[in-house]
Design an enzyme around this catalytic site. Sequence first.
Site: not given
Ligand SMILES: Cc1ncc(COP(=O)(O)O)c(C=O)c1O
Length: 407
Positions: A73, A125, A196, A221
Amino acid sequence: MIPLKTILSQSASQRDPPMKARKHQPEHRFATRAIHVGQAPDPATGAVVPPIHQASTFAQTTVGKYDGWLYSRVGNPTRAALETCLASLEGGAAAFAFSSGMAAINAVITLLSAGDHVLCQDNLYGGTVRLFNQIVKRFGIEFSYVKPTPESLQDALRPNTRLVYLETPTNPLLGIVDLQACCAWAQSQQIPVAVDNTFLTPYFQRPIESGVDFVIHSTTKYLNGHSDGIGGAVICKNAADAERLKFIQKAAGAVLAPFECWLVLRGIKSLAVRMRQHDANAMAVAKWLAAQKSVRTVNYPGLPQHPQHALARRQQSGFGGMLSFDVGTRARAQRVVDRVKLFAFAESLGGVESLLAHPATMSHAGITAEERAAMGIGEGLLRVSAGIEDADDLIADLDNALKSNRR
Ligand SMILES: Cc1ncc(COP(=O)(O)O)c(C=O)c1O
């Protein structure tokens, strides 16, 4: 002669002279760093791929002495390889890998304290808004959602504003946020900025160069790129923030597991070539869609008619693999979804396979129809994550599916 017992009691690295670690100078370009940084041949065996250190704990030398690793961890060699590589690709002081994109976002938010206020852009998001409004808010942190421009941020500024939180391009309409302008304003107020960068990855956009303090990824992604793992990462600009994030990662414990780190590392090795193909395919599909009478609008920053095409050209080195298009009504959107054969109808994005999504009933189902309409997300809107298949096959699949709407 060395007795066999002695040889067997030595570790592999003692038996064989350690391989000379290859140096990767900062002048190495992106695609080279993606393959080599943090990933020198394993000193114990020479393996050119970092081993998966599937261990929870590490033997310590004696009381108060250890050889770099204690407990997974706190730190794990496979995770360290991924974090070193990510820090290099984003141009940050350090990177931290988390068990999901949401865990990464949560780590940045837990840098704040009760009574702090966050200025967020108005179209984040959905999962991020859910985390902020339904969980973090209960701990006394306030959120405002405004247009991501210096003027709107200034209007919503409060004495307790401690973070600006952005996302570009936006989902699902592919709006572009001017990072330099927002960061210049935030710096004038001495407020850090988080962004992000999941949609473009550091291959097409490096927010730290625009003044951003924290870059966030859902590695689920494009960084992983093969739709076979959930993960997240935060890359920070400053060493002081790195210390604070390291502590949060260790104390809260939402770390990415060694095998998942290895999968992301493997994905990153081909990030440069994949992103170029995602970009080329999205451009081909967007251009084709824009020429179809049954398609009302196409949202892709690479098209000259996109309202922020010039900003995207300036801020990004590519337009990415995401686009959306509107066929007018829910029934028409459903006909397209039901007729595609190659595209999978699924949540998520950024994998080698092309996906189609219906934001009104998927990512944006949690808000009202009026709110969606105000944002420009109609029932006829479909989102495409262009994979890396042959673009002609993708277009043929859409052509066949759209035929039903031409009658
Ligand atoms: C732009 C964006 N940020 C964060 C996330 C969250 O990621 P995770 O599904 O890996 O927790 C997503 C998920 O679709 C996303 O599209």
